[in-house]
Design an enzyme around this catalytic site. Structure first.
Site, PDB file in Angstrom:
ATOM      1  N   ARG A  15       0.827  -1.213   0.000  1.00  0.00           N
ATOM      2  CA  ARG A  15       0.000   0.000   0.000  1.00  0.00           C
ATOM      3  C   ARG A  15       0.860   1.260   0.000  1.00  0.00           C
ATOM      4  NH1 ARG A  15      -2.093   1.651   4.452  1.00  0.00           N
ATOM      5  NH2 ARG A  15      -2.631  -0.417   5.262  1.00  0.00           N
ATOM      6  N   TYR A  67     -17.002  18.050 -14.218  1.00  0.00           N
ATOM      7  CA  TYR A  67     -17.258  16.607 -14.249  1.00  0.00           C
ATOM      8  C   TYR A  67     -18.227  16.242 -13.118  1.00  0.00           C
ATOM      9  CZ  TYR A  67     -16.603  11.627 -13.817  1.00  0.00           C
ATOM     10  OH  TYR A  67     -16.840  10.271 -13.723  1.00  0.00           O
ATOM     11  N   LYS A 163      -8.910   7.676 -19.065  1.00  0.00           N
ATOM     12  CA  LYS A 163      -9.272   8.232 -20.353  1.00  0.00           C
ATOM     13  C   LYS A 163      -8.071   8.176 -21.313  1.00  0.00           C
ATOM     14  CE  LYS A 163     -13.035   8.870 -18.032  1.00  0.00           C
ATOM     15  NZ  LYS A 163     -13.326  10.072 -17.266  1.00  0.00           N
TER      16      LYS A 163
END
Ligand SMILES: *Cc1c(COP(=O)(O)O)cnc(C)c1O
Length: 343
Positions: A15, A67, A163
């Site tokens: 992590r 967004y 994206k």
């Protein structure tokens, strides 16, 4: 692909760090001209980490068209009392100047999704500096090839790497890049404790996607400009939003900030929401789907989502132009528009 590494080496528990993330982060940092880059499990995990730079009860300024995930989380934070949220048209510098007083984080998204509104990053950076606020730019629609917000004085640049960076609609990932050592440290702490980490396989896929980013970007932006010019000539299209068009309100700013323009364009279809939806139902090569930035072209009526900004017209279709043959895309799109609007 390990959760733990041999004690005494540079890596410990996964992590806190992973060699594949580091390779990906180095590449994105290089593209953005940044000293630091951190990857996150999604664009929204990156958004959450960046917004968390505001203290509890602090003031966050957000654009009124932004967004919808950013809209949702800031609305929730306002309802919880986690932050005071001020919504402004960030394209309007006078309004932004007023809203920035006492602000901790100033969030901008340029070009904005899905209206393609451009915001002047030099002006935003200056206003943030004057008010002691941290400026963050969501640069997803510009990709790290098209626009470099840190070069305009912005503190933190965010991408939904889902994206253009990954580019194949098969991986969720986010990034934050900054030149500021202190901010990088705070964001790293937030990621390690918050746990919004990228998976190593996702980072590997995104790194592979990055190798073709300049080629995909060049092709998709060129096709988008061709389609925009032809769409303007269609009587059933009331408005075309494309930074490549000289009449677009964002064109001038784009020349200075995003000279390749964008591969996302938007059209407003005569006949309202139903006619717009009919276009999505009639396409065969384009895919009616949400998201953007992949190799395949997508089309979507954004207001089908209840969370979309009310500033987005009901008849607006967002077109994410991919890398298919431009003539095939035009043939399919123009046929769908004709059949949907002359029914
Ligand atoms: C998709 C997107 C996001 C959110 O990213 P996810 O990877 O879906 O979490 C944020 N900002 C913009 C502009 C986006 O298009």
């Amino acid at each position: 692909m390990s959760t733990t590494f041999h004690a005494g080496g540079s890596l410990g528990y996964a992590r806190t760090g992973n060699a594949t993330w580091s390779a990906f982060e180095e590449a994105v940092a290089a593209l953005e001209g940044a000293r630091h880059c951190l990857s996150f499990s999604s664009g929204m995990a990156a958004v959450t980490a960046a917004l968390s730079l505001a203290p509890v009860g602090g003031v966050v300024v957000v654009p009124h068209v932004v967004y919808n995930g950013v809209r949702s989380i800031t609305a929730e934070w306002a309802a919880l009392g986690r932050a005071v949220v001020r919504e402004v048209p960030t394209g309007d510098i006078a309004a932004l100047e007023e809203a920035a007083q006492g602000a901790h984080v100033i969030w901008v998204e340029t070009p904005a999704n899905p209206t393609l509104t451009m915001t002047d990053l030099v002006a935003v950076a200056e206003i943030a500096r004057k008010n002691g606020a941290i400026s963050v730019c969501d640069s997803t629609l510009a990709s790290p090839v098209g626009q470099h917000p840190l070069a305009h004085g912005i503190d933190v640049v965010m991408h939904s790497a889902t994206k253009y960076i990954a580019g194949h609609s098969d991986v969720l990932l986010g990034t934050l890049a900054t030149d500021d050592d202190r901010l990088a440290e705070l964001l790293l702490a937030q990621r390690t404790i918050g746990g919004g980490i990228a998976g190593p396989f996702e980072a590997w896929l995104a790194l592979r996607g990055l190798r073709t980013l300049p080629l995909r970007w060049e092709r998709a932006t060129r096709t988008a400009a061709i389609l925009a010019e032809r769409l303007v000539a269609l009587p059933s299209i009331e408005r075309v939003r494309a930074l490549s068009l000289p009449e677009d309100p964002g064109h001038g700013l784009a020349l200075a900030q995003l000279p390749t323009f964008s591969a996302v364009i938007a059209i407003e279809v005569a006949g309202g929401a139903d006619a717009a939806q009919a276009v999505c139902d009639a396409v065969r090569l384009w895919t009616p789907a949400t998201s953007l930035g992949g190799v395949e072209s997508l089309i979507e009526r954004r207001r089908r989502w209840g969370t979309e900004s009310p500033g987005v017209p009901e008849n607006l279709l967002r077109l994410s132009v991919g890398i298919e043959d431009p003539e095939d895309l035009w043939e399919d799109l123009s046929a769908a528009i004709t059949s949907a609007t002359t029914g």
